[in-house]
Design an enzyme around this catalytic site. Sequence first.
Site, PDB file in Angstrom:
ATOM      1  N   LYS A  63       0.654  -0.979  -0.251  1.00  0.00           N
ATOM      2  CA  LYS A  63      -0.119  -0.316   0.438  1.00  0.00           C
ATOM      3  C   LYS A  63       0.848   1.387  -0.319  1.00  0.00           C
ATOM      4  O   LYS A  63       0.445   2.101  -0.499  1.00  0.00           O
ATOM      5  CB  LYS A  63      -1.294   0.184   0.725  1.00  0.00           C
TER       6      LYS A  63
ATOM      7  N   ASP B 200      -9.795   2.255   2.994  1.00  0.00           N
ATOM      8  CA  ASP B 200     -10.538   1.495   3.943  1.00  0.00           C
ATOM      9  C   ASP B 200     -11.205   2.026   5.353  1.00  0.00           C
ATOM     10  O   ASP B 200     -11.764   1.613   5.688  1.00  0.00           O
ATOM     11  CB  ASP B 200      -9.183   1.242   4.297  1.00  0.00           C
TER      12      ASP B 200
END
Length: 284
Positions: free
Chosen positions: A68, A105
């Site tokens: 990420k 997220d």
Amino acid sequence: MTMTDRYAVVGYPVAHSKSPFIHARFAEQTAQAMCYERLEIAPEDFDHSVREFFDQGGRGLNITVPHKEAAWQLVDWRAPNADRAGAVNTIYRLDDGRLAGDNTDGVGMVRDIETNNAGTLAGARILIVGAGGAVRGVLPRLIAAAPASLCIVNRTESRADTLARLFADQIRINVLSYAQLQQQATAFDWIINGSAGGLKGELPPLPDALVTSGTACYDMVYAPGGTVFQKWASTHGAAMSLDGSGMLVEQAAESFRIWRGVRPDTGPVIQALRETLASNQSVS
């Protein structure tokens, strides 16, 4: 003939990912011509492989551990929350050819808490366990939900201090050591477990007294039969004890909306995922 657009989740390892299961159901539900696969890519091959995927006509990628932060570095443009978080989990191509990055997220977690489980984050006293990439990724959206206070406890206090400084212009984050947490007199409305140990089934050293009948607990990971943190919370009488399966589906739905311009109905997919996890079946 209808062209099938190509999407994938990239991780290392990635065989465990439930994303293909989720996106296949989204595509079926919304009648989208797309396929979604897993791509296991080592860190040293990440940049080249991502660019190659898009150069070959790929339309979008989800990014999972450990890529990420590398994805954040790679993309040419970032959505504001992803930019602040320093982590990207969704990549797509802009009309001008540049690669764009977002982080869904936080949206996924907040939506799962507030919409799916009728939880209240606004005005809440929140304790976050952990200060790694998972927590950093959700903090912008969690702060936007307007909690009354935010505390972070982490084994390495310096990592939590880094997050407190990073978001100091938006909220005051109180950093606690585990020793200080033992002396904590104030009750929390929410305890959110984002610790790295959660991925390995480890329970953080939390004092039992933290949980009261007014405390809701949320684990950012999930496991067949429930996580150790979930079970700990339930055993000590938490008002709610939730795992991250709803967050997983909700963050995927936000990625799907970014890519396809349509938002799928997450309820049936969360139910299907939980049924599969409960029966401990393999998910493809």
